[in-house]
Write a protein that holds these residues in place. Structure first.
Motif, PDB file in Angstrom:
ATOM      1  N   MET A   1      16.941  14.945  39.133  1.00  0.00           N
ATOM      2  CA  MET A   1      17.838  13.810  39.350  1.00  0.00           C
ATOM      3  C   MET A   1      17.194  12.538  38.828  1.00  0.00           C
ATOM      4  O   MET A   1      16.725  11.699  39.576  1.00  0.00           O
ATOM      5  CB  MET A   1      18.106  13.665  40.854  1.00  0.00           C
ATOM      6  CG  MET A   1      19.210  12.671  41.168  1.00  0.00           C
ATOM      7  SD  MET A   1      19.265  12.260  42.896  1.00  0.00           S
ATOM      8  CE  MET A   1      20.020  13.731  43.592  1.00  0.00           C
ATOM      9  N   ALA A   2      17.147  12.428  37.511  1.00  0.00           N
ATOM     10  CA  ALA A   2      16.408  11.275  36.996  1.00  0.00           C
ATOM     11  C   ALA A   2      16.525  11.203  35.484  1.00  0.00           C
ATOM     12  O   ALA A   2      16.715  12.207  34.817  1.00  0.00           O
ATOM     13  CB  ALA A   2      14.936  11.393  37.366  1.00  0.00           C
ATOM     14  N   VAL A   3      16.399  10.004  34.958  1.00  0.00           N
ATOM     15  CA  VAL A   3      16.134   9.829  33.542  1.00  0.00           C
ATOM     16  C   VAL A   3      14.645   9.547  33.432  1.00  0.00           C
ATOM     17  O   VAL A   3      14.138   8.587  33.994  1.00  0.00           O
ATOM     18  CB  VAL A   3      16.959   8.674  32.946  1.00  0.00           C
ATOM     19  CG1 VAL A   3      16.456   8.302  31.573  1.00  0.00           C
ATOM     20  CG2 VAL A   3      18.424   9.056  32.866  1.00  0.00           C
ATOM     21  N   GLU A   6      13.362   6.746  28.503  1.00  0.00           N
ATOM     22  CA  GLU A   6      14.325   5.750  28.036  1.00  0.00           C
ATOM     23  C   GLU A   6      14.422   5.840  26.521  1.00  0.00           C
ATOM     24  O   GLU A   6      13.409   5.989  25.836  1.00  0.00           O
ATOM     25  CB  GLU A   6      13.848   4.339  28.420  1.00  0.00           C
ATOM     26  CG  GLU A   6      13.906   4.049  29.906  1.00  0.00           C
ATOM     27  CD  GLU A   6      15.310   3.686  30.375  1.00  0.00           C
ATOM     28  OE1 GLU A   6      16.198   3.488  29.523  1.00  0.00           O
ATOM     29  OE2 GLU A   6      15.499   3.605  31.597  1.00  0.00           O
ATOM     30  N   VAL A   7      15.618   5.732  26.009  1.00  0.00           N
ATOM     31  CA  VAL A   7      15.848   5.774  24.570  1.00  0.00           C
ATOM     32  C   VAL A   7      16.418   4.422  24.154  1.00  0.00           C
ATOM     33  O   VAL A   7      17.397   3.959  24.746  1.00  0.00           O
ATOM     34  CB  VAL A   7      16.833   6.903  24.213  1.00  0.00           C
ATOM     35  CG1 VAL A   7      17.175   6.876  22.732  1.00  0.00           C
ATOM     36  CG2 VAL A   7      16.256   8.251  24.609  1.00  0.00           C
ATOM     37  N   LYS A  28      25.041   7.178  28.264  1.00  0.00           N
ATOM     38  CA  LYS A  28      24.664   6.961  29.669  1.00  0.00           C
ATOM     39  C   LYS A  28      23.760   8.080  30.163  1.00  0.00           C
ATOM     40  O   LYS A  28      24.034   9.252  29.939  1.00  0.00           O
ATOM     41  CB  LYS A  28      25.918   6.930  30.551  1.00  0.00           C
ATOM     42  CG  LYS A  28      26.827   5.755  30.274  1.00  0.00           C
ATOM     43  CD  LYS A  28      27.692   5.484  31.498  1.00  0.00           C
ATOM     44  CE  LYS A  28      28.802   4.492  31.202  1.00  0.00           C
ATOM     45  NZ  LYS A  28      28.418   3.352  30.410  1.00  0.00           N
ATOM     46  N   GLY A  29      22.705   7.709  30.856  1.00  0.00           N
ATOM     47  CA  GLY A  29      21.816   8.684  31.454  1.00  0.00           C
ATOM     48  C   GLY A  29      22.492   9.400  32.611  1.00  0.00           C
ATOM     49  O   GLY A  29      23.224   8.794  33.380  1.00  0.00           O
ATOM     50  N   ILE A  30      22.249  10.710  32.730  1.00  0.00           N
ATOM     51  CA  ILE A  30      22.834  11.518  33.804  1.00  0.00           C
ATOM     52  C   ILE A  30      21.801  11.704  34.893  1.00  0.00           C
ATOM     53  O   ILE A  30      20.621  11.940  34.614  1.00  0.00           O
ATOM     54  CB  ILE A  30      23.271  12.901  33.296  1.00  0.00           C
ATOM     55  CG1 ILE A  30      24.169  12.776  32.082  1.00  0.00           C
ATOM     56  CG2 ILE A  30      23.982  13.666  34.391  1.00  0.00           C
ATOM     57  CD1 ILE A  30      24.614  14.121  31.539  1.00  0.00           C
ATOM     58  N   ALA A  31      22.248  11.637  36.126  1.00  0.00           N
ATOM     59  CA  ALA A  31      21.326  11.768  37.253  1.00  0.00           C
ATOM     60  C   ALA A  31      20.959  13.216  37.534  1.00  0.00           C
ATOM     61  O   ALA A  31      19.917  13.485  38.121  1.00  0.00           O
ATOM     62  CB  ALA A  31      21.936  11.132  38.494  1.00  0.00           C
ATOM     63  N   GLU A  32      21.813  14.165  37.115  1.00  0.00           N
ATOM     64  CA  GLU A  32      21.527  15.570  37.407  1.00  0.00           C
ATOM     65  C   GLU A  32      20.493  16.125  36.426  1.00  0.00           C
ATOM     66  O   GLU A  32      20.300  15.595  35.343  1.00  0.00           O
ATOM     67  CB  GLU A  32      22.819  16.384  37.333  1.00  0.00           C
ATOM     68  CG  GLU A  32      23.794  15.949  38.418  1.00  0.00           C
ATOM     69  CD  GLU A  32      25.160  16.594  38.286  1.00  0.00           C
ATOM     70  OE1 GLU A  32      25.280  17.643  37.652  1.00  0.00           O
ATOM     71  OE2 GLU A  32      26.114  16.028  38.839  1.00  0.00           O
ATOM     72  N   TYR A  39      21.457  12.635  28.539  1.00  0.00           N
ATOM     73  CA  TYR A  39      22.402  11.540  28.366  1.00  0.00           C
ATOM     74  C   TYR A  39      23.760  12.116  27.972  1.00  0.00           C
ATOM     75  O   TYR A  39      23.831  13.125  27.260  1.00  0.00           O
ATOM     76  CB  TYR A  39      21.944  10.595  27.255  1.00  0.00           C
ATOM     77  CG  TYR A  39      20.710   9.783  27.585  1.00  0.00           C
ATOM     78  CD1 TYR A  39      20.838   8.538  28.185  1.00  0.00           C
ATOM     79  CD2 TYR A  39      19.431  10.251  27.297  1.00  0.00           C
ATOM     80  CE1 TYR A  39      19.714   7.784  28.482  1.00  0.00           C
ATOM     81  CE2 TYR A  39      18.300   9.503  27.601  1.00  0.00           C
ATOM     82  CZ  TYR A  39      18.447   8.263  28.192  1.00  0.00           C
ATOM     83  OH  TYR A  39      17.338   7.511  28.501  1.00  0.00           O
ATOM     84  N   ALA A 291       7.357   9.799  43.008  1.00  0.00           N
ATOM     85  CA  ALA A 291       8.185  10.392  41.952  1.00  0.00           C
ATOM     86  C   ALA A 291       9.658  10.090  42.172  1.00  0.00           C
ATOM     87  O   ALA A 291      10.108   9.884  43.299  1.00  0.00           O
ATOM     88  CB  ALA A 291       7.982  11.909  41.924  1.00  0.00           C
ATOM     89  N   PHE A 292      10.416  10.067  41.072  1.00  0.00           N
ATOM     90  CA  PHE A 292      11.856   9.857  41.156  1.00  0.00           C
ATOM     91  C   PHE A 292      12.544  11.053  41.804  1.00  0.00           C
ATOM     92  O   PHE A 292      13.590  10.932  42.414  1.00  0.00           O
ATOM     93  CB  PHE A 292      12.438   9.673  39.759  1.00  0.00           C
ATOM     94  CG  PHE A 292      12.167   8.325  39.181  1.00  0.00           C
ATOM     95  CD1 PHE A 292      12.304   7.186  39.945  1.00  0.00           C
ATOM     96  CD2 PHE A 292      11.774   8.192  37.861  1.00  0.00           C
ATOM     97  CE1 PHE A 292      12.065   5.930  39.409  1.00  0.00           C
ATOM     98  CE2 PHE A 292      11.543   6.947  37.317  1.00  0.00           C
ATOM     99  CZ  PHE A 292      11.686   5.810  38.094  1.00  0.00           C
TER     100      PHE A 292
END
Lengths: 323, 323
Positions: A1-3, A6-7, A28-32, A39, A291-292
């Motif tokens: 659950m994280a990006v 970063e791009v 858009k980044g996806i949380a799953e 993305y 951690a995220f």
């Protein structure tokens, strides 16, 4: 659950320029997804998933994973299809990571599966097993039976910090499985992680299987044992035999199980529960608190493992020999 | 950067049934956004953002935020538009949270803005200020000038745990601003958080402004001061006067600045830097290390604040009186 990665817009534009996918509309980044960075990329020609492979995925395995998705798609199995660039490559580099652009699959994953979903996932898994039978690349299961004891030994001294009794519980289970683990079952391509969040539905119909990043060669019935653990227990960890019956019936209607596979099912289910218990316990001990990603609780897989140890035959899972 | 609230498929279906938005196709949590939970919802009729409002947004403010988006959209400002259900309601409940379905805006946010982007964001902000002039609802700025000292007092004794010198630095700045803070500047609706991740572009054209959840009534030029902090410093915190000149020129070409606003700009920029320094320092001290969201580093806003304290007039920001 994280990006994780970063791009920048410049890097993205340079990456997409290699593909015939139209003009970028959104990103858009996806949380799953806990293993990789994903993305959603929308262009004038459609939607795509852009995956950046993080350190838990070995770069050497990527041609296998992407090749398998190509192969299964060509066999009409509903799964994401890697997009190839103008020179035919599916695997690129983005933001210092291996990266791939993959077709977007409609559908949602089912948070509370019902028997109808379990039947469908059984059938889809069997179709995947059959569709993979002539895939020529091979990948050893990196989390298979032979890997469990070495993985356990990496945290054995800390095991009871996860919860009291984990160490003894795993040791006795490893010993029992060393005696009982089946050999010579039918093998082939398995998904190895077909949890509910990796199966998309539209209504009661499966629209696709995703996340082939644990796929490997191993016993087909072991894949079924993983799904039985993942789909057939309630929130309170009560076993739901109606769901298991539907899963097994859905599978065997497409690919009949051999009598050896049926006999081995309780042992395979114990092993599958142990496999997820071990990785979760390891992650529990090794995930920094900053951690995220919150590690999954290992306890439910300990309890599943104990449940399967009480099962004497597949009929207790609702298995019914087809007429 | 997180999904805080999980939504089950049953809850989602029940929520969407109140709207005329077609059949659900997909549903994915977005990693961006630190205040609320956001999902991309695709249906047979298009794409939407589903926002669940988490505890940092006061439910009593939601009619203002959603009403403002309705108002600005009706004025042809490019921004997300709340979708109203069959009985006209834009605000619903989902998974125990206030929730709204909002139109999806194409575009990407610019990770490394150039002067051309700064000019465009200045113009878009001025258009937003003008479009908001006849919006009849009001909302006090909850993080305005009068709120900074009380916010600081909540963590003053711990301030130097964030970094040495923070406490003295903030105290002297609060005293200086108490003397210098401008009164009677032109007021109206401001965005109050127009950072690069809240402005979408297609190429060099703005496709929309998003995230109105800090919008309020305050001095127009204070909004410009926030943007000058957010858009016109490089990664190494060097001030880029070319970007600031473009931002100010873009704004004043649409809504000319008064001489009082121009004179006040250095003080407003100090205040804007202090406002973000205070919330970041507070969050730094109060975010549990187990949280999904990493707090922003407060140091860059301390350095911006110190920079603005050296500025004597807006000409040092590149301000040029229009012909």
């Amino acid at each position: 659950m994280a990006v994780y990665t970063e791009v920048s817009d410049d890097e993205l534009a340079a990456f997409l320029a290699a593909f015939d996918v139209g003009e970028l509309l959104s990103f858009k980044g996806i949380a799953e997804g806990v293993e990789n960075t994903n993305y959603i990329v929308a262009t004038t020609l459609g939607q795509f998933i852009l995956t950046l492979y993080e350190k838990r995925v070995a770069p050497a395995d990527l041609p296998f994973f992407l090749g398998l998705m190509d192969h299964l798609s060509a066999k009409q199995l509903a799964c994401p299809t890697p997009i190839h660039d103008r020179v035919g490559e599916a695997l690129g580099q983005l933001a210092g990571r291996p990266a791939a652009l993959i077709s977007f699959l409609d559908g949602i994953w089912i948070r509370r599966p019902q028997p109808v979903h379990c039947r469908a996932v059984g059938a889809a898994m069997a179709q995947m097993h059959l569709a993979g039978s002539d895939f020529t690349m091979r990948r050893k299961n990196a989390l298979g039976f032979a890997d469990w004891r070495p993985l356990f030994e990496r945290f054995e001294t800390d095991a009871d910090r996860v919860f009291a009794g984990l160490g003894d519980g795993v040791r006795s289970e490893l010993d029992a499985l060393a005696e009982a683990w089946p050999r010579d079952l039918p093998e082939g391509i398995i998904h190895a992680d077909l949890f509910p969040d990796n199966v998309f539905f539209r209504g009661e119909q499966i629209s696709g299987l995703i996340d082939f990043y644990f796929a490997c060669n191993d016993a087909h019935a072991y894949d079924l044992a993983i799904a039985l653990n993942a789909w057939c227990f309630e929130q309170d960890l009560a076993f739901n035999v109606t769901k298991a019956r539907a899963l097994l019936a859905g599978y065997s209607a497409v690919r009949p199980l051999t009598s050896d596979e049926v006999s081995a099912l309780p042992t395979l289910c114990r092993g599958a529960a142990l496999r997820f218990l071990l990785t979760r316990a390891y992650d529990w001990l090794h995930t920094p608190t900053t951690a995220f990603v919150k590690p999954h609780d290992p306890v439910p897989y300990f309890r599943r493992m104990r449940f399967h140890a009480t099962i004497r035959s597949a009929t207790e899972y609702g298995w019914e020999r087809p007429e």
